[in-house]
Design a protein around this motif. Sequence first.
Motif, PDB file in Angstrom:
ATOM      1  N   THR A 195     109.059  82.584   9.588  1.00  0.00           N
ATOM      2  CA  THR A 195     108.094  82.965  10.627  1.00  0.00           C
ATOM      3  C   THR A 195     107.137  81.822  10.927  1.00  0.00           C
ATOM      4  O   THR A 195     106.865  81.496  12.089  1.00  0.00           O
ATOM      5  CB  THR A 195     107.313  84.208  10.187  1.00  0.00           C
ATOM      6  N   SER A 196     106.620  81.169   9.850  1.00  0.00           N
ATOM      7  CA  SER A 196     105.678  80.067  10.069  1.00  0.00           C
ATOM      8  C   SER A 196     106.391  78.818  10.572  1.00  0.00           C
ATOM      9  O   SER A 196     105.825  78.040  11.358  1.00  0.00           O
ATOM     10  CB  SER A 196     104.917  79.759   8.785  1.00  0.00           C
ATOM     11  N   LEU A 197     107.639  78.615  10.113  1.00  0.00           N
ATOM     12  CA  LEU A 197     108.370  77.419  10.538  1.00  0.00           C
ATOM     13  C   LEU A 197     108.753  77.451  12.012  1.00  0.00           C
ATOM     14  O   LEU A 197     108.809  76.405  12.688  1.00  0.00           O
ATOM     15  CB  LEU A 197     109.637  77.237   9.687  1.00  0.00           C
ATOM     16  N   ILE A 198     109.026  78.647  12.527  1.00  0.00           N
ATOM     17  CA  ILE A 198     109.552  78.715  13.900  1.00  0.00           C
ATOM     18  C   ILE A 198     108.462  78.556  14.965  1.00  0.00           C
ATOM     19  O   ILE A 198     108.748  78.253  16.134  1.00  0.00           O
ATOM     20  CB  ILE A 198     110.320  80.050  14.095  1.00  0.00           C
ATOM     21  N   VAL A 199     107.201  78.745  14.573  1.00  0.00           N
ATOM     22  CA  VAL A 199     106.096  78.610  15.543  1.00  0.00           C
ATOM     23  C   VAL A 199     106.037  77.161  16.059  1.00  0.00           C
ATOM     24  O   VAL A 199     106.037  76.212  15.280  1.00  0.00           O
ATOM     25  CB  VAL A 199     104.765  79.031  14.888  1.00  0.00           C
ATOM     26  N   LYS A 229     110.801  88.683  16.308  1.00  0.00           N
ATOM     27  CA  LYS A 229     110.469  88.960  14.894  1.00  0.00           C
ATOM     28  C   LYS A 229     111.564  88.354  14.013  1.00  0.00           C
ATOM     29  O   LYS A 229     112.682  88.104  14.487  1.00  0.00           O
ATOM     30  CB  LYS A 229     110.350  90.457  14.620  1.00  0.00           C
ATOM     31  N   ILE A 230     111.214  88.095  12.787  1.00  0.00           N
ATOM     32  CA  ILE A 230     112.168  87.527  11.823  1.00  0.00           C
ATOM     33  C   ILE A 230     112.295  88.460  10.626  1.00  0.00           C
ATOM     34  O   ILE A 230     111.283  88.873  10.055  1.00  0.00           O
ATOM     35  CB  ILE A 230     111.727  86.123  11.371  1.00  0.00           C
ATOM     36  N   ASP A 231     113.513  88.776  10.287  1.00  0.00           N
ATOM     37  CA  ASP A 231     113.799  89.603   9.095  1.00  0.00           C
ATOM     38  C   ASP A 231     114.840  88.868   8.261  1.00  0.00           C
ATOM     39  O   ASP A 231     116.016  88.822   8.611  1.00  0.00           O
ATOM     40  CB  ASP A 231     114.318  90.978   9.522  1.00  0.00           C
ATOM     41  N   ASN A 240     116.971  86.077   7.301  1.00  0.00           N
ATOM     42  CA  ASN A 240     117.419  84.927   8.086  1.00  0.00           C
ATOM     43  C   ASN A 240     117.922  85.373   9.461  1.00  0.00           C
ATOM     44  O   ASN A 240     118.721  84.690  10.097  1.00  0.00           O
ATOM     45  CB  ASN A 240     118.518  84.166   7.349  1.00  0.00           C
ATOM     46  N   LYS A 241     117.436  86.531   9.915  1.00  0.00           N
ATOM     47  CA  LYS A 241     117.806  87.047  11.240  1.00  0.00           C
ATOM     48  C   LYS A 241     116.629  86.864  12.201  1.00  0.00           C
ATOM     49  O   LYS A 241     115.486  87.191  11.874  1.00  0.00           O
ATOM     50  CB  LYS A 241     118.163  88.542  11.154  1.00  0.00           C
ATOM     51  N   LEU A 242     116.953  86.326  13.404  1.00  0.00           N
ATOM     52  CA  LEU A 242     115.964  86.151  14.459  1.00  0.00           C
ATOM     53  C   LEU A 242     116.226  87.204  15.546  1.00  0.00           C
ATOM     54  O   LEU A 242     117.326  87.255  16.106  1.00  0.00           O
ATOM     55  CB  LEU A 242     116.060  84.736  15.054  1.00  0.00           C
ATOM     56  N   TYR A 243     115.214  88.028  15.808  1.00  0.00           N
ATOM     57  CA  TYR A 243     115.332  89.087  16.822  1.00  0.00           C
ATOM     58  C   TYR A 243     114.464  88.691  18.025  1.00  0.00           C
ATOM     59  O   TYR A 243     113.268  88.379  17.861  1.00  0.00           O
ATOM     60  CB  TYR A 243     114.853  90.429  16.264  1.00  0.00           C
ATOM     61  N   GLU A 244     115.092  88.693  19.229  1.00  0.00           N
ATOM     62  CA  GLU A 244     114.363  88.371  20.463  1.00  0.00           C
ATOM     63  C   GLU A 244     114.597  89.472  21.494  1.00  0.00           C
ATOM     64  O   GLU A 244     115.699  90.002  21.609  1.00  0.00           O
ATOM     65  CB  GLU A 244     114.828  87.036  21.048  1.00  0.00           C
ATOM     66  N   MET A 245     113.515  89.821  22.227  1.00  0.00           N
ATOM     67  CA  MET A 245     113.641  90.826  23.283  1.00  0.00           C
ATOM     68  C   MET A 245     112.810  90.355  24.487  1.00  0.00           C
ATOM     69  O   MET A 245     111.599  90.169  24.375  1.00  0.00           O
ATOM     70  CB  MET A 245     113.139  92.195  22.823  1.00  0.00           C
TER      71      MET A 245
END
Length: 495
Positions: free
Chosen positions: A399-403, A443-445, A447-452
């Motif tokens: 979560t922090s890395l992807i920002v 959101k991240i769960d 190692n899954k990235l969820y985008e909407m």
Amino acid sequence: MKSIRLLATSLLVALGMGVSSCGDDTLDSEPITTLPTEPSIFEKMDKAFAEYIGDYSNITCRYYQEGESSILFTGLKNKHLWFAEYGTATKGIRFEWTDIEETDTIQKVYKGYGEYETIKLNNILPLFHKKTTVGNIVTLALNGYLRQNIFTFNGKTKRNQLQSDHSKNKTAYSWFQESVFIGNCCYSNEGDTIYVANQPPQFDSQGMPVDTELISYEEGIRFRTGYFEGVSAENISISRYNYKDAKSVWVTRIVPPFDVTSEAKRVLTLTGNTTNIWNYKCEVTFYDGTKKDFTFKINIDNGKIVTDEVKVTGISINEQSVSLKQGEAFQLIATVQPDNANNKKVIWSSSNEVVASVNQDGLVTANSAGEANITVITEDGGFSTTAIVTVTKKQDNYTSLIVGKWKLTSGDANATHVTYKSDGTFECTSTENPLYNEVGKYKIDGNKLYEMYSDEEEWIISDILLLNSMTLSVQELEADGVTPSGKKFAYQRVK
């Protein structure tokens, strides 16, 4: 048993005087010159038989002997070996034994080497009697020197052969449970041979093995004072002795807690033997009359002296199940019962150190994903308990890395830049189309990235393949969140 042995001993003295009531035999004697003033032994015997038994016409080869409180009668009753003891105070019968088989007054005695001699039965003396659950075991002295051992059981009988060889004429002695020892052979209560000993046991005046407590047909716990099997005269030895093999299984030297001179008397008493730990008390009397005593305990299985230490009775652990991530540690704490146990030492171990290891203080370290059993066991008594440790793979804080702002470097998409924000939203833009702008939430769960996207209702699920400070690569998954769709995207961090 004791009364029969004492009476029989007295009767042997009478036999030595040649007393008999079995027929025509006469005694060699000097001519009678004066009339006797006292009743003869035969008259006394007949009077006693009449007083206690009444009609004794069916009893031949009669003998009797008076003890302190009882009187013993023996003979052939209706052609059967017989004896009975009566109390002198009540004149009531205390016990009676009658053989199952008939016995003739003419007997054949084996002389050895296939030869026999014929004798006339004159007298019968009981030397040993033991009542069993199935019948009786009896040793009789016939004519004073022959020994007849008879086993009666369930209406049957078994007896030894009469022999003139004194070394083979042996009296029975009580042994373990209902067995007896005759010579060097241990017999069951039905007269079957249990085993033949290399050396016959020694028996005391009560007919029991000398200074021995039997624990089986073959073995007993013996104690000795004085020099014995390498133990000095000032000390005591306890041994577990095998009578079949005629050798000790173990021998333990008992050292008194005070000085004992060689001339001191020592009396050892067994005070408890309900378990395999036997308790003894030793009383020591010195030559000047001074007395001291001490006690000790011994394990009869191995001959080791037992101290009064508090033994461990169990162990517990602070956690039965622990979940850790790779690289984490956890302190397991074992509690030994009781609190005042002398030896509280424990040993820790892991069933799979690749997954989780543990040191001897109970500190668990998670090494790799998987499951391991962490076991702790007490040094005293071997009590144990186990904790199940489950280790999962350590995951970065995606979560922090992807920002930040990322530039699309490969993949089929309109956006050339994607900006992920710390509030969980993102924005897509294109340098080729300034009007292109889409926003949404993510959101991240794991190692899954969820985008909407804001104008859609379903999540786009991607598997994060690589994410660090400069590189992001993902692969889209089907709606099940597991199956790859084949689309892969790669990004490079812009800022």
